[in-house]
Motif scaffolding. Structure first.
Motif, PDB file in Angstrom:
ATOM      1  N   TRP B  64       0.912  -1.282  -0.018  1.00  0.00           N
ATOM      2  CA  TRP B  64      -0.173   0.055   0.032  1.00  0.00           C
ATOM      3  C   TRP B  64       0.827   1.265   0.140  1.00  0.00           C
ATOM      4  O   TRP B  64       1.541   1.645   1.198  1.00  0.00           O
ATOM      5  CB  TRP B  64      -0.886   0.112   1.331  1.00  0.00           C
ATOM      6  N   ASP B  65       0.592   1.976  -1.151  1.00  0.00           N
ATOM      7  CA  ASP B  65       1.703   3.055  -1.173  1.00  0.00           C
ATOM      8  C   ASP B  65       0.978   4.362  -1.012  1.00  0.00           C
ATOM      9  O   ASP B  65      -0.203   4.684  -1.484  1.00  0.00           O
ATOM     10  CB  ASP B  65       2.087   3.194  -2.703  1.00  0.00           C
ATOM     11  N   ILE B  66       1.102   4.898   0.184  1.00  0.00           N
ATOM     12  CA  ILE B  66       0.405   6.038   0.686  1.00  0.00           C
ATOM     13  C   ILE B  66       1.047   7.325   0.583  1.00  0.00           C
ATOM     14  O   ILE B  66       2.056   7.659   0.753  1.00  0.00           O
ATOM     15  CB  ILE B  66      -0.087   5.542   2.274  1.00  0.00           C
ATOM     16  N   ALA B  67       0.031   8.082   0.190  1.00  0.00           N
ATOM     17  CA  ALA B  67       0.605   9.417  -0.092  1.00  0.00           C
ATOM     18  C   ALA B  67       1.389  10.085   1.034  1.00  0.00           C
ATOM     19  O   ALA B  67       0.746  10.178   2.384  1.00  0.00           O
ATOM     20  CB  ALA B  67      -0.616  10.542  -0.553  1.00  0.00           C
ATOM     21  N   GLY B  68       2.355  11.031   0.820  1.00  0.00           N
ATOM     22  CA  GLY B  68       3.234  11.542   1.936  1.00  0.00           C
ATOM     23  C   GLY B  68       2.657  12.655   2.508  1.00  0.00           C
ATOM     24  O   GLY B  68       3.395  12.837   3.743  1.00  0.00           O
ATOM     25  N   GLN B  69       1.994  13.717   1.851  1.00  0.00           N
ATOM     26  CA  GLN B  69       1.853  14.983   2.433  1.00  0.00           C
ATOM     27  C   GLN B  69       1.078  14.807   3.801  1.00  0.00           C
ATOM     28  O   GLN B  69      -0.033  14.215   3.664  1.00  0.00           O
ATOM     29  CB  GLN B  69       1.414  15.864   1.382  1.00  0.00           C
ATOM     30  N   GLU B  70       1.543  15.444   4.796  1.00  0.00           N
ATOM     31  CA  GLU B  70       0.892  15.406   5.879  1.00  0.00           C
ATOM     32  C   GLU B  70      -0.600  15.887   5.961  1.00  0.00           C
ATOM     33  O   GLU B  70      -1.497  15.274   6.840  1.00  0.00           O
ATOM     34  CB  GLU B  70       1.662  16.442   6.970  1.00  0.00           C
ATOM     35  N   ARG B  71      -0.783  16.690   5.199  1.00  0.00           N
ATOM     36  CA  ARG B  71      -2.260  17.218   4.999  1.00  0.00           C
ATOM     37  C   ARG B  71      -3.320  16.251   4.672  1.00  0.00           C
ATOM     38  O   ARG B  71      -4.368  16.349   5.153  1.00  0.00           O
ATOM     39  CB  ARG B  71      -2.349  18.459   4.052  1.00  0.00           C
ATOM     40  N   PHE B  72      -2.950  15.269   4.008  1.00  0.00           N
ATOM     41  CA  PHE B  72      -3.711  14.205   3.636  1.00  0.00           C
ATOM     42  C   PHE B  72      -3.728  13.002   4.802  1.00  0.00           C
ATOM     43  O   PHE B  72      -4.720  12.077   4.722  1.00  0.00           O
ATOM     44  CB  PHE B  72      -3.528  13.610   2.392  1.00  0.00           C
ATOM     45  N   GLY B  73      -3.073  13.191   5.808  1.00  0.00           N
ATOM     46  CA  GLY B  73      -2.794  12.292   6.779  1.00  0.00           C
ATOM     47  C   GLY B  73      -4.409  11.680   7.414  1.00  0.00           C
ATOM     48  O   GLY B  73      -4.515  10.542   7.416  1.00  0.00           O
ATOM     49  N   ASN B  74      -5.087  12.417   7.657  1.00  0.00           N
ATOM     50  CA  ASN B  74      -6.299  12.223   8.469  1.00  0.00           C
ATOM     51  C   ASN B  74      -7.101  11.640   7.363  1.00  0.00           C
ATOM     52  O   ASN B  74      -7.950  11.035   7.682  1.00  0.00           O
ATOM     53  CB  ASN B  74      -7.016  13.462   9.337  1.00  0.00           C
ATOM     54  N   MET B  75      -6.739  11.652   6.061  1.00  0.00           N
ATOM     55  CA  MET B  75      -7.542  10.821   5.195  1.00  0.00           C
ATOM     56  C   MET B  75      -7.154   9.457   4.934  1.00  0.00           C
ATOM     57  O   MET B  75      -7.815   8.461   4.754  1.00  0.00           O
ATOM     58  CB  MET B  75      -7.938  11.742   3.818  1.00  0.00           C
ATOM     59  N   THR B  76      -5.970   9.379   4.809  1.00  0.00           N
ATOM     60  CA  THR B  76      -5.160   8.275   4.242  1.00  0.00           C
ATOM     61  C   THR B  76      -4.981   7.036   5.404  1.00  0.00           C
ATOM     62  O   THR B  76      -4.711   6.015   5.303  1.00  0.00           O
ATOM     63  CB  THR B  76      -3.645   8.351   3.819  1.00  0.00           C
ATOM     64  N   ARG B  77      -5.161   7.460   6.784  1.00  0.00           N
ATOM     65  CA  ARG B  77      -4.852   6.737   8.023  1.00  0.00           C
ATOM     66  C   ARG B  77      -6.155   5.594   7.721  1.00  0.00           C
ATOM     67  O   ARG B  77      -5.786   4.241   8.428  1.00  0.00           O
ATOM     68  CB  ARG B  77      -5.094   7.519   9.357  1.00  0.00           C
ATOM     69  N   VAL B  78      -7.104   5.704   7.120  1.00  0.00           N
ATOM     70  CA  VAL B  78      -8.019   4.657   7.140  1.00  0.00           C
ATOM     71  C   VAL B  78      -7.457   3.668   6.549  1.00  0.00           C
ATOM     72  O   VAL B  78      -7.923   2.357   6.565  1.00  0.00           O
ATOM     73  CB  VAL B  78      -9.343   5.355   6.312  1.00  0.00           C
ATOM     74  N   TYR B  79      -6.424   3.777   5.724  1.00  0.00           N
ATOM     75  CA  TYR B  79      -5.834   2.440   5.014  1.00  0.00           C
ATOM     76  C   TYR B  79      -5.053   1.761   5.932  1.00  0.00           C
ATOM     77  O   TYR B  79      -4.332   0.763   5.330  1.00  0.00           O
ATOM     78  CB  TYR B  79      -5.061   3.033   3.676  1.00  0.00           C
ATOM     79  N   TYR B  80      -4.804   2.096   7.218  1.00  0.00           N
ATOM     80  CA  TYR B  80      -3.605   1.493   7.880  1.00  0.00           C
ATOM     81  C   TYR B  80      -4.352   0.047   8.372  1.00  0.00           C
ATOM     82  O   TYR B  80      -3.349  -0.762   8.579  1.00  0.00           O
ATOM     83  CB  TYR B  80      -3.191   2.235   9.156  1.00  0.00           C
TER      84      TYR B  80
END
Lengths: 662, 215
Positions: B64-80
């Motif tokens: 799972w290649d997850i976008a690095g910009q901090e701003r998207f963190g609270n959206m991408t954490r769902v993928y953890y």
């Protein structure tokens, strides 16, 4: 935040009612304290005992073998004993009066439940907004029912396993109903006797029903959401031959009087009631695309002094067919607000001159930053570094940006750096370079591309909010629209942990830039920029793509990961024109039932809400951002609630993060 | 077990600051290919790598290649969720990306755990090691110490461009995941508290599987 759609005060009131009513209707088969070790034949986690009405109280539903008998067993996964769980009474619903009462402290514990399968007559699966329901009907005259909600998973799987273990036959009249073969063993008879001795159902069934309805009518305010669903289960749900139709009708009528409460009960078998909340869409009218705005038509619309007349008609043409590529260079400046439609040639020349000057002035600001200044200016340095990283990998496969030392890559860099100086707080966020790339390719000129980009960002800057509020809002709105456009598919997404619509994140963040070729993205964007036929048309465009893909998702029974992967892999495979037509068709469908649309949908597509917020009464409090406070039934707000439910199904950390916006 | 192949599907996260080479590492590992021009990842991307681990075991890695910009963190954490292992990637040419490693590790540990509550195995990748290095990464013993202290399974200097150490790093991570699997599943009869302690004890006690590369 989890219960946002049900403000505390109201919830507590319901719970109190619930406790009162639980005393009126319940019978209980407690787990025998035999200590016998059973064998687990089938089990499913995350199943909710319906009377709990709480997503926090999921448990495991299993088929157990104890000795020679098989039992349906439900155990709560974990129960927090706090005020929220006071409605955790569980009950086999009977239509008679209970001879036993449970105290509140008893109710606080969700005890395991065990049903001997020999006492079960049938079971039935039904689809609901909140998941699939599996309802067991007990044998005997009592007609008692117990329902489990498969909130996270698929009840079909459980049923399939049950069918492997129990003798059951699918009913010919109702394909969701399974009758269990009767094994009238000695044990059964004994159990029946013990049931009878308990005297749980003092009156024979029909009288019991009538009696209960009598009570209900006398004390309507003591009725509760939970109890209603039990009653409707017991009466509306007709497992086999049923002579209670008049009773059901009567109940329907009395329920109608209380529709604020009933709307909670949704699903096929409650169509009479449910239709009130989810309007049925008419069929989709065929829509054809038009020709792009032509050079002749544009010339015709341009007055001698350069003013663009007929803007409405021009936008209509653009919406239906886009802009002839040779005109884009000019028309886009209007669409993006760089030039005003009403300006003359002379005014535009003058404006452009000053804008170009302003651009170079801002460019000079970052250009003239000394290394020492940069050293002490980390916010600036961070932005610069991000841009540097991203421009190097923006559309490098296109000839316009290909190759080493391509000057257009430097232009991309310059424009984004200048935008940082123009709007330092927003700065640079990933995705912006994608949005700029087609503009620069079209304009070639640095300053013009910059000001068009400014116009584009004015439209889309909320996509790049620090807290991502703009993205979250759009995802929620998309879910809201889908729940009207396609309740079945929305339900499917909710069931598959995808109700948060995160799989559409890339589509929305860069407005489909990654999904289409450069030529097609220009067409799509100019259509969006026409602002026709309604605000948020891009969300209908999302819905149109999903409409084309849902069958594939169903067929593969795609879950969270597969949905995400499938959507990611659609890149460059979406047909633009047919999808635009479909999106417009969806819009027309909505407009056909305009007056029936809930305010949550109306506001998304730019219609006046029918019931604007009055904003004073406390029991209305917050319903949703759109101020749809008038119909605060669970059903209406379930548009929001369902997405919460879906999120709630994910790992716990999600709650902390993503519920903040809900 | 004779003749019967066992299959495992493991979800692996690849996280770290923007532009550290997460996508490049994945593409190198999965497609044996490198390009300067991979686009910035928006949201999340996937790749699948199938490993014939040993004659009896097939391992499917879902990367799972997850976008690095901090701003998207609270959206991408769902993928953890449901991940069983992770790579945290930093760029050796930019010390700031190394400084952010702790933040990523803490974030990871707080969002996903193994069944027994211990952190999932995580390997640290010092990427772009074909270029001029900056900071602590120039001091391998200090890096070893750092990894021990922060709870990394190990660390590797990698280069997606030159194909350095990527296979090795993946092998180290998968070994650790398999070991955890064994500890969790082979411990049914033992004291349950032992399960919780073992992975941690091993992670701290053993020298990291990864040796930094010599490039």
């Amino acid at each position: 935040m989890f219960r946002r759609s049900m403000p505390n005060a109201r919830r507590n009131r319901r719970m109190n009612r619930s406790n009162q009513l639980s005393k009126a209707v319940e019978t209980v088969e407690t787990m025998e304290e035999s200590g016998e070790q059973g064998t687990e034949l089938v089990s499913h986690h995350g199943v909710i005992l319906k009377s709990h009405k709480s997503y926090d109280c999921a448990g495991t539903l299993s088929l157990m073998q104890y000795g020679r008998n098989k039992y349906i067993e439900w155990k709560a996964a974990e129960v927090n004993v706090d005020s929220d769980t006071q409605d955790h009474e569980w009950a086999v619903v009977s239509t008679g009066r209970s001879s036993r009462h449970r105290s509140n402290s008893e109710c606080a514990r969700a005890e395991p439940l065990r049903l001997n399968t020999v006492n079960l007559k049938s079971f039935r699966v039904s689809r609901h907004r909140y998941g699939q329901h599996l309802t067991f009907a007990q044998r005997g005259e009592s007609r008692s029912f117990i329902t489990f909600i498969f909130h996270q998973g698929n009840a079909d799987v459980f049923v399939k396993s049950l069918l492997g273990q129990l003798k059951a036959y699918r009913s010919r009249r109702d394909r969701n109903l399974y009758d269990l073969a009767e094994e009238d063993s000695q044990e059964t008879q004994e159990l029946r006797r013990s049931f009878a001795e308990l005297n749980l159902f003092p009156e024979t069934a029909p009288y019991g029903v009538w009696n209960f309805i009598g009570q209900f009518r006398q004390r309507p305010y003591e009725a509760t959401m939970g109890a209603f669903s039990k009653i409707t289960d017991a009466l509306l749900y007709k497992p086999a031959e049923n002579d209670d139709s008049s009773v059901a009708e009567l109940l329907n009528n009395s329920l109608m009087e209380e529709d604020a409460v009933i709307a909670n009960v949704s699903g096929e078998e409650y169509e009479v009631i449910g239709s009130k909340a989810t309007p049925i869409l008419p069929s989709r009218p065929p829509v054809t695309r038009g020709a792009p705005l032509s050079v002749e038509r544009w010339a015709q619309a341009t007055a001698e002094d350069g003013r663009v007349t007929d803007v409405t008609a021009i936008k209509k043409i653009i919406f239906h067919g886009g802009v002839n590529p040779s005109l884009r260079y000019e028309v886009w400046k209007f669409l993006l607000g760089y030039y005003s439609w009403n300006s003359t040639y002379a005014e535009r020349m003058c404006l452009r001159k000053s804008k170009v000057e302003e651009y170079y002035q801002m460019k000079q600001q970052w250009k003239s930053m000394t290394p020492g200044q940069e050293e002490r200016f980390s916010d600036f340095r961070d932005r610069k570094s991000l841009i540097d990283k991203d421009v190097k990998r923006t559309d490098r496969v296109l000839s316009f940006y290909a190759g080493d030392d391509n000057p257009n890559v430097d232009l991309l860099n310059s424009i984004l750096m200048t935008y940082v100086m123009y709007n330092f707080d927003l700065g640079y966020v990933q995705g912006m370079s994608d949005l700029l790339s087609p503009l620069l390719q079209l304009m070639s000129n640095e300053a013009d591309a910059f000001w068009c980009f400014v116009g584009f960002m004015d439209r889309t800057c909320t996509n790049f909010d620090m807290d991502q509020a703009g993205m979250k809002l759009q995802l929620t709105q998309l879910h809201t629209l889908l729940s009207i456009l396609d309740p079945q598919f929305t339900h499917y997404l909710d069931q598959h942990e995808s109700g948060n619509m995160f799989f559409c994140f890339r589509w929305l963040l860069v407005l489909f830039k990654r999904e289409f070729t450069q030529e097609n993205i220009m067409r799509l964007w100019e259509v969006f920029w026409s602002d026709l036929p309604c605000p948020n048309f891009h969300l209908l465009f999302c819905a149109a793509i999903l409409d084309s893909e849902k069958e594939t998702l169903y067929a593969n029974n795609s879950g969270f990961t597969e949905i995400l992967k499938h959507v990611n892999d659609l890149s460059l495979k979406i047909d633009l024109d047919s999808t635009l037509s479909k999106a417009e068709g969806l819009y027309l469908q909505l407009m056909n039932i305009e007056s029936e649309l809930p305010d949550s949908v109306r506001t998304i597509i730019g219609l006046e809400p029918l019931n604007p917020v009055d904003g004073d009464s406390e029991n209305d409090s917050i319903e949703d951002d759109d101020g749809d406070c008038s119909n605060h039934t669970e059903h209406d707000s379930s548009i929001e609630t369902v997405s919460l439910g879906a999120l709630g199904g994910e790992v716990a950390f999600e709650r902390g993060i993503n519920f903040q916006y809900m | 077990m004779s003749g019967e192949k066992r299959e495992h599907l493991y979800k692996i996260l690849v996280i770290g600051e923007l532009g550290t080479g997460k996508t490049s590492i994945i593409k190198r590992y999965v497609h044996q290919f490198f390009s300067q021009h991979y686009r910035a990842t928006i949201g999340v991307d996937f790749a699948l790598k199938v490993l014939n681990w040993d004659p009896a075991t097939i391992i499917r890695l879902q990367l799972w290649d997850i976008a690095g910009q901090e701003r998207f963190g609270n959206m991408t954490r769902v993928y953890y969720k449901e991940a069983v292992g992770a790579f945290i990637v930093f760029d050796v040419t930019r010390a700031s990306t190394f400084d952010a490693v702790v933040k990523w590790k803490q974030d990871l540990d707080s969002k996903v755990q193994m069944a027994d509550g211990s952190p999932i195995p995580c390997v640290l990748l010092a990427n772009k090691c074909d270029q001029q290095k900056e900071g602590l990464v120039n001091n391998p013993p200090k890096m070893d110490e750092y990894c021990k202290e922060k709870g990394f399974t190990g660390w590797f200097e990698t280069s997606a461009k030159e194909n350095v150490n990527i296979e090795e790093a993946a092998r180290a991570l998968v070994s650790k995941i398999l070991l955890n699997d064994k500890l969790l599943h082979g411990n049914d009869t033992k004291d349950p508290t032992k399960i919780a302690l073992d992975p941690n004890g091993k992670a701290n006690g053993e020298p990291p599987n990864g040796k930094s590369c010599a490039c």
